[in-house]
Design an enzyme around this catalytic site. Structure first.
Site, PDB file in Angstrom:
ATOM      1  N   LYS A 216       3.418 -15.189   2.230  1.00  0.00           N
ATOM      2  CA  LYS A 216       3.462 -16.062   1.056  1.00  0.00           C
ATOM      3  C   LYS A 216       4.920 -16.320   0.683  1.00  0.00           C
ATOM      4  O   LYS A 216       5.401 -15.956  -0.403  1.00  0.00           O
ATOM      5  CB  LYS A 216       2.701 -15.428  -0.117  1.00  0.00           C
ATOM      6  CG  LYS A 216       1.203 -15.500   0.019  1.00  0.00           C
ATOM      7  CD  LYS A 216       0.669 -16.928  -0.223  1.00  0.00           C
ATOM      8  CE  LYS A 216       0.725 -17.290  -1.686  1.00  0.00           C
ATOM      9  NZ  LYS A 216       0.175 -18.653  -1.921  1.00  0.00           N
TER      10      LYS A 216
ATOM     11  N   ASP B 187      -5.252  -6.881   5.709  1.00  0.00           N
ATOM     12  CA  ASP B 187      -6.479  -6.226   5.266  1.00  0.00           C
ATOM     13  C   ASP B 187      -7.534  -7.269   4.915  1.00  0.00           C
ATOM     14  O   ASP B 187      -8.698  -7.192   5.330  1.00  0.00           O
ATOM     15  CB  ASP B 187      -6.163  -5.339   4.064  1.00  0.00           C
ATOM     16  CG  ASP B 187      -7.266  -4.348   3.741  1.00  0.00           C
ATOM     17  OD1 ASP B 187      -8.323  -4.362   4.408  1.00  0.00           O
ATOM     18  OD2 ASP B 187      -7.075  -3.542   2.811  1.00  0.00           O
TER      19      ASP B 187
ATOM     20  N   ASP C 207     -10.885  -8.832   7.629  1.00  0.00           N
ATOM     21  CA  ASP C 207     -12.293  -8.754   7.239  1.00  0.00           C
ATOM     22  C   ASP C 207     -12.926 -10.139   7.200  1.00  0.00           C
ATOM     23  O   ASP C 207     -14.098 -10.308   7.558  1.00  0.00           O
ATOM     24  CB  ASP C 207     -12.437  -8.082   5.872  1.00  0.00           C
ATOM     25  CG  ASP C 207     -12.549  -6.569   5.982  1.00  0.00           C
ATOM     26  OD1 ASP C 207     -12.245  -6.038   7.071  1.00  0.00           O
ATOM     27  OD2 ASP C 207     -12.927  -5.917   4.998  1.00  0.00           O
TER      28      ASP C 207
ATOM     29  N   ASP D 106      -3.098 -17.796   1.820  1.00  0.00           N
ATOM     30  CA  ASP D 106      -4.275 -18.431   1.241  1.00  0.00           C
ATOM     31  C   ASP D 106      -4.788 -19.563   2.124  1.00  0.00           C
ATOM     32  O   ASP D 106      -5.993 -19.723   2.317  1.00  0.00           O
ATOM     33  CB  ASP D 106      -3.991 -18.924  -0.183  1.00  0.00           C
ATOM     34  CG  ASP D 106      -2.697 -19.711  -0.307  1.00  0.00           C
ATOM     35  OD1 ASP D 106      -1.895 -19.737   0.647  1.00  0.00           O
ATOM     36  OD2 ASP D 106      -2.475 -20.307  -1.385  1.00  0.00           O
TER      37      ASP D 106
ATOM     38  N   TYR E 111       0.815  -1.214   0.000  1.00  0.00           N
ATOM     39  CA  TYR E 111       0.000   0.000   0.000  1.00  0.00           C
ATOM     40  C   TYR E 111       0.853   1.271   0.000  1.00  0.00           C
ATOM     41  O   TYR E 111       0.364   2.336  -0.355  1.00  0.00           O
ATOM     42  CB  TYR E 111      -0.941   0.020   1.204  1.00  0.00           C
ATOM     43  CG  TYR E 111      -2.043  -1.015   1.160  1.00  0.00           C
ATOM     44  CD1 TYR E 111      -2.300  -1.749   0.009  1.00  0.00           C
ATOM     45  CD2 TYR E 111      -2.829  -1.267   2.271  1.00  0.00           C
ATOM     46  CE1 TYR E 111      -3.297  -2.695  -0.033  1.00  0.00           C
ATOM     47  CE2 TYR E 111      -3.842  -2.207   2.240  1.00  0.00           C
ATOM     48  CZ  TYR E 111      -4.075  -2.929   1.084  1.00  0.00           C
ATOM     49  OH  TYR E 111      -5.069  -3.868   1.047  1.00  0.00           O
TER      50      TYR E 111
END
Length: 370
Positions: free
Chosen positions: A194, A251, A255, A227, A143
């Site tokens: 990852k 992020d 959620d 994942d 970001y």
């Protein structure tokens, strides 16, 4: 507290002002009943700041945030400002607060109240008693990395560029927050990245492992690909205690974890900076929910996430654990008694407005304080 602490309230847009009104009522209760008095100042962020000042956050407001002992934020954004240029969208005000205050650690609890276990989209037995925290790195990663932007290639195609980048110090400081938090909880940290396809993930895993070995061997550490973590959160969420991860994955995963509880309207968050020489951290507290423009101004919003963010402020900025416990218990009791805003409504319960929910919280605080 021997002297009044400075609290900056940025109610923002949409339902932000409505839920923040209930926060102010609860602050007044603590001032009157527990002598917890704050010097409170209000200002603008997001769309309302754009409407008045032409920008989502003014330098003057930013200066106030830097001087405050804590900042409480409601929500920013809405369809009214969707077509503005990217650099002045309401959300840029929130990003500037996080960046300039160096709020590198975002704490997102996902706690299922016993009375709301059936509200989750997962089977009740999978979420009953759930209590996990996601620690998201907030000021680095894709970001904020550079180079970034949109460019036109020689062949006329356009290309969007964002860069995922982390340094050792950025990884270590957020991992340390996670380990310290785990020591006060279940002593388990799952570090998520990852590393199988990203060099930044390899570095993340190596630095977290090194810190764990050097300083936190009393805490159980595991590693998981992002994942797989997303899948495990909906498969067996109670296997986790504290999850620490980068900005992008945090992020997404926070959620995902949020909806395990049944409603975004129930979830608080804290964004913390590094402690200074006096142990003071810059900090911003905000509910996870957005501006909900479809119900804004209708006295329908759930104020509990914002009130629980206030409880996090008591705990993490002012070491007022008993006050935080009191407010959290009041929220649990009110929900257990069947008082529900529309987002958590269930058969046999009493549907209440934003204001009425605030009324019930104050009544329960009175009862608990006797």
């Amino acid at each position: 507290m021997p002297t009044n602490k400075k609290l900056l309230i940025l109610a923002g847009d949409g339902i932000g002002p409505e839920v923040m009104t209930q926060v102010k009522r609860v602050l007044d209760w603590f001032a009157k009943n527990q002598a917890l008095k704050f010097d409170v100042e209000d200002d603008l962020v997001g769309g309302c700041a754009i409407d008045k000042h032409g920008m989502p956050l003014t330098d003057e407001t930013m200066a106030k945030a830097m001087k405050a002992d804590a900042v409480l934020l409601g929500a920013v954004g809405g369809p009214k400002w969707d077509n503005l240029p990217f650099e002045i969208k309401p959300e840029r005000g929130l990003l500037r607060l996080r960046k300039d205050m160096e709020l590198f650690a975002n704490l997102r609890p996902a706690i299922v109240f016993d009375a709301l276990a059936e509200a989750s989209s997962l089977k009740t037995e999978l979420v009953a008693g759930l209590d996990i925290v996601i620690v998201r790195e907030l000021t680095g990663g894709v970001y904020f990395g550079s180079p970034r932007g949109i460019e036109t290639l020689p062949n006329g195609e356009r290309r969007g560029i964002n860069t995922q980048v982390y340094t050792t110090s950025e990884i270590v400081r957020v991992a340390r927050v996670a380990f310290e938090l785990a020591r006060k909880r279940g002593r388990k940290v799952c570090s998520v990245e990852k590393a199988n396809v990203m060099e930044s993930g390899v570095l993340w895993r190596e630095e977290v492992t090194k810190l764990h070995k050097a300083e936190y061997s009393d805490v159980e550490l595991s590693h998981m690909y992002a994942d797989n973590c997303a899948m495990q959160l909906v498969r067996q969420p109670k296997q986790f205690d504290v999850i620490v991860t980068d900005n992008l994955f945090g992020d997404l995963l926070s959620d995902c974890a949020a909806m395990l509880t049944g409603s975004l309207g129930m979830l608080p968050s804290a964004s913390l900076g590094a402690p200074d020489a006096n142990g003071r951290r810059k900090a911003l507290y905000e509910p996870v929910h957005g501006t909900a423009p479809d119900i804004a101004g209708k006295d329908l919003a759930n104020p509990l996430a914002c009130l629980l963010s206030l409880a996090m402020m008591f705990r993490y900025s002012f070491d007022l654990g008993s006050s935080a416990d009191l407010l959290e218990q009041a929220a649990k009791n009110v929900v257990a008694a069947g008082f529900r805003t529309g987002d958590i409504m269930a058969a046999g319960c009493t549907k209440v407005s934003t204001t009425r929910m605030g009324d019930e919280i104050l009544k329960e605080l009175d009862r608990l304080a006797k």
